[in-house]
Design an enzyme around this catalytic site. Sequence first.
Site, PDB file in Angstrom:
ATOM      1  N   MET A 107      42.356  -3.572  -5.206  1.00 32.58           N
ATOM      2  CA  MET A 107      42.338  -5.056  -4.794  1.00 32.58           C
ATOM      3  C   MET A 107      43.981  -5.590  -4.332  1.00 32.58           C
ATOM      4  O   MET A 107      44.136  -6.573  -4.122  1.00 32.58           O
ATOM      5  CB  MET A 107      42.211  -6.060  -5.869  1.00 32.58           C
ATOM      6  CG  MET A 107      40.752  -5.459  -6.550  1.00 32.58           C
ATOM      7  SD  MET A 107      39.730  -6.871  -7.020  1.00 32.58           S
ATOM      8  CE  MET A 107      40.553  -7.379  -8.413  1.00 32.58           C
ATOM      9  N   GLY A 108      44.997  -4.643  -4.380  1.00 29.34           N
ATOM     10  CA  GLY A 108      46.514  -4.994  -3.434  1.00 29.34           C
ATOM     11  C   GLY A 108      46.942  -5.088  -4.479  1.00 29.34           C
ATOM     12  O   GLY A 108      46.879  -5.490  -5.629  1.00 29.34           O
ATOM     13  N   GLU A 112      53.295  -0.901 -10.092  1.00 30.89           N
ATOM     14  CA  GLU A 112      53.950   0.566 -10.660  1.00 30.89           C
ATOM     15  C   GLU A 112      53.117   0.565 -11.208  1.00 30.89           C
ATOM     16  O   GLU A 112      52.421   1.927 -10.942  1.00 30.89           O
ATOM     17  CB  GLU A 112      55.020   0.307 -11.562  1.00 30.89           C
ATOM     18  CG  GLU A 112      56.844  -0.262 -10.628  1.00 30.89           C
ATOM     19  CD  GLU A 112      56.934   1.051  -9.809  1.00 30.89           C
ATOM     20  OE1 GLU A 112      56.936   2.611 -10.035  1.00 30.89           O
ATOM     21  OE2 GLU A 112      57.584   1.037  -8.676  1.00 30.89           O
ATOM     22  N   HIS A 114      49.699   0.565 -10.052  1.00 33.99           N
ATOM     23  CA  HIS A 114      49.046   1.348  -8.498  1.00 33.99           C
ATOM     24  C   HIS A 114      49.610   2.453  -8.409  1.00 33.99           C
ATOM     25  O   HIS A 114      49.246   3.700  -8.648  1.00 33.99           O
ATOM     26  CB  HIS A 114      48.624   0.317  -7.833  1.00 33.99           C
ATOM     27  CG  HIS A 114      48.218  -0.845  -8.087  1.00 33.99           C
ATOM     28  ND1 HIS A 114      49.066  -2.489  -8.228  1.00 33.99           N
ATOM     29  CD2 HIS A 114      46.666  -1.004  -8.462  1.00 33.99           C
ATOM     30  CE1 HIS A 114      48.484  -3.052  -9.015  1.00 33.99           C
ATOM     31  NE2 HIS A 114      46.829  -1.997  -8.783  1.00 33.99           N
ATOM     32  N   GLN A 138      32.852  -9.049  -7.356  1.00 37.60           N
ATOM     33  CA  GLN A 138      33.677  -8.662  -8.633  1.00 37.60           C
ATOM     34  C   GLN A 138      34.046  -9.851  -9.308  1.00 37.60           C
ATOM     35  O   GLN A 138      34.532  -9.675 -10.950  1.00 37.60           O
ATOM     36  CB  GLN A 138      34.279  -7.755  -8.912  1.00 37.60           C
ATOM     37  CG  GLN A 138      35.809  -7.734  -8.649  1.00 37.60           C
ATOM     38  CD  GLN A 138      36.122  -6.580  -8.422  1.00 37.60           C
ATOM     39  OE1 GLN A 138      36.169  -5.703  -7.696  1.00 37.60           O
ATOM     40  NE2 GLN A 138      36.673  -6.077  -9.403  1.00 37.60           N
ATOM     41  N   MET A 261      51.493  -3.784 -16.746  1.00 41.75           N
ATOM     42  CA  MET A 261      51.352  -4.081 -15.610  1.00 41.75           C
ATOM     43  C   MET A 261      49.571  -4.589 -15.118  1.00 41.75           C
ATOM     44  O   MET A 261      49.728  -4.207 -15.321  1.00 41.75           O
ATOM     45  CB  MET A 261      51.990  -3.118 -15.008  1.00 41.75           C
ATOM     46  CG  MET A 261      53.340  -3.459 -14.852  1.00 41.75           C
ATOM     47  SD  MET A 261      54.269  -2.486 -13.655  1.00 41.75           S
ATOM     48  CE  MET A 261      56.123  -2.052 -14.475  1.00 41.75           C
ATOM     49  N   SER A 262      49.910  -6.128 -14.337  1.00 44.35           N
ATOM     50  CA  SER A 262      48.530  -6.585 -14.113  1.00 44.35           C
ATOM     51  C   SER A 262      49.193  -7.616 -12.805  1.00 44.35           C
ATOM     52  O   SER A 262      50.011  -8.820 -12.287  1.00 44.35           O
ATOM     53  CB  SER A 262      48.594  -6.946 -15.015  1.00 44.35           C
ATOM     54  OG  SER A 262      46.989  -8.285 -14.748  1.00 44.35           O
ATOM     55  N   ARG A 264      47.690  -9.682 -12.387  1.00 46.59           N
ATOM     56  CA  ARG A 264      47.703 -11.467 -12.927  1.00 46.59           C
ATOM     57  C   ARG A 264      48.840 -11.533 -13.416  1.00 46.59           C
ATOM     58  O   ARG A 264      48.933 -12.996 -14.142  1.00 46.59           O
ATOM     59  CB  ARG A 264      46.523 -11.171 -13.515  1.00 46.59           C
ATOM     60  CG  ARG A 264      45.187 -11.226 -12.622  1.00 46.59           C
ATOM     61  CD  ARG A 264      44.075 -11.003 -13.549  1.00 46.59           C
ATOM     62  NE  ARG A 264      42.996 -11.684 -12.651  1.00 46.59           N
ATOM     63  CZ  ARG A 264      41.824 -11.198 -12.302  1.00 46.59           C
ATOM     64  NH1 ARG A 264      41.995  -9.613 -12.775  1.00 46.59           N
ATOM     65  NH2 ARG A 264      41.373 -10.972 -11.407  1.00 46.59           N
TER      66      ARG A 264
HETATM   67  P1  AMP Z   1      42.941  -3.233  -9.645  1.00 49.20           P
HETATM   68  O1  AMP Z   1      44.042  -3.585  -8.130  1.00 49.20           O
HETATM   69  O2  AMP Z   1      43.656  -4.633 -10.572  1.00 49.20           O
HETATM   70  O3  AMP Z   1      41.709  -3.400  -9.195  1.00 49.20           O
HETATM   71  O4  AMP Z   1      43.832  -2.642  -9.699  1.00 49.20           O
HETATM   72  C1  AMP Z   1      43.433  -0.936  -9.148  1.00 49.20           C
HETATM   73  C2  AMP Z   1      43.710   0.452 -10.178  1.00 49.20           C
HETATM   74  O5  AMP Z   1      44.720   0.181 -10.912  1.00 49.20           O
HETATM   75  C3  AMP Z   1      42.352   0.133 -10.897  1.00 49.20           C
HETATM   76  O6  AMP Z   1      42.300   2.133 -11.140  1.00 49.20           O
HETATM   77  C4  AMP Z   1      43.288  -0.231 -12.423  1.00 49.20           C
HETATM   78  O7  AMP Z   1      43.194   0.395 -13.755  1.00 49.20           O
HETATM   79  C5  AMP Z   1      44.837   0.079 -12.446  1.00 49.20           C
HETATM   80  N1  AMP Z   1      45.794  -0.239 -12.926  1.00 49.20           N
HETATM   81  C6  AMP Z   1      45.897  -1.873 -12.873  1.00 49.20           C
HETATM   82  N2  AMP Z   1      46.835  -1.592 -14.228  1.00 49.20           N
HETATM   83  C7  AMP Z   1      47.595  -0.629 -14.174  1.00 49.20           C
HETATM   84  C8  AMP Z   1      48.680  -0.040 -15.342  1.00 49.20           C
HETATM   85  N3  AMP Z   1      49.165  -1.612 -15.747  1.00 49.20           N
HETATM   86  N4  AMP Z   1      48.609   1.428 -15.579  1.00 49.20           N
HETATM   87  C9  AMP Z   1      47.969   1.669 -14.515  1.00 49.20           C
HETATM   88  N5  AMP Z   1      46.924   1.509 -13.973  1.00 49.20           N
HETATM   89  C10 AMP Z   1      46.475   0.789 -13.597  1.00 49.20           C
END
Ligand code: AMP
Length: 360
Positions: A107-108, A112, A114, A138, A261-262, A264
């Site tokens: 989702m952009g 690290e 991603h 979602q 990492m997130s 958010r």
């Molecule tokens: P998102 O952009 O949050 O939808 O995440 C996209 C992808 O990146 C998903 O497969 C997540 O599980 C993965 N992802 C997000 N945060 C992490 C992280 N800290 N370590 C590894 N993969 C991640």
Amino acid sequence: MACRIWLCYCPGDALEGLVRQFHNSFLDPFPKIGYNAGRIAFFAIHRKTKSGNEQGDATSLIRQIDFTTEHVHKLFSQPMFTATTQLRSFVQSHRLAGRRVGLVPTMGALHEGHLSLVKMSNEQCDATVVSIFVNPTQFGPNEDFARYPRTLENDLRLLESVGSPAVFVPDAAEMYPAGFDTSIHVGSVSLPFEGAIRPAHFDGVATVVLKLFLASQADVAFFGQKDYQQLCVLKKMVADLNVPIEIVMGPTIREPDGLAMSSRNRYLSEADRCRAVALSQSLAEAERMIVTENVRSAETIRQAIRDKILLAGGMTIDYIAVVNPLTLQELTAIETKAVILLAVRLGATRLIDNMLITTE
Ligand code: AMP
């Protein structure tokens, strides 16, 4: 025509500005400059005269060339598509040439975590596509869809640092055309935990990811362990619907203090950011109790995690669960393998984390 390249001569110090100007145009006001669903791109070159002086006018358009898709793939290390048809033809051209194509759905607001998935795809595949789409379906009505960070320019810059994969950036109308009326619902693994707290969440995830799988027809897709339940839901969908794609899990990438990492995490106040470290610390403590102290009671583990999180303060626990890694059914005793799932709220921000445990 697949792509129109404008070649411009320009003085050296103007080159950067010109490229940036084109880059910005490329990213943002597509229609203003006639950028049409990835069909037109801009390219600036820098020419020196024999005497070594640059010459030319930064704004002079000297040539306009129409290239085929094949030319574009060679010329651009980072093809960007907004239309599903372009994504599919890009992937197909690689697959027809016998190349393995990896997909990294995101989702952009890349970080690290991603990028680690992109690196995995680079290692295991011949070509990688990263999709960037903040998927409205979602998010629940009271969730953070509107304020979810959208940082496309920075995302593209980060992707340059990991080999400039192709990027698919559809808009909502491309993914959900008028009258869209289909939803994928995966059964029991989607119901507890995140599914119980965010009722329509996994239907939205499964629907958009299946669309991305079908649109791209990639060989393999990479997802992070960070969203463990999501991974289980997607694996189940792929198995049940015979979707011809392999799903690979990448490890959770963490900040130096352990916080997963997130995208958010940026919402967290300074105080909450400090408290948030209790998530990974409590999981590490649980792992130590299981592996080193041979604790096997799921309730004892849950209690230890709860105590640590409550001690840090400021957090409301949504769930702490010790589950079977395949079925996500809760365990009373940990035997060989388990996963601990954890979700908390800090103010308006929800954080999730998990830990895979192997006792063998
Ligand atoms: P998102 O952009 O949050 O939808 O995440 C996209 C992808 O990146 C998903 O497969 C997540 O599980 C993965 N992802 C997000 N945060 C992490 C992280 N800290 N370590 C590894 N993969 C991640």
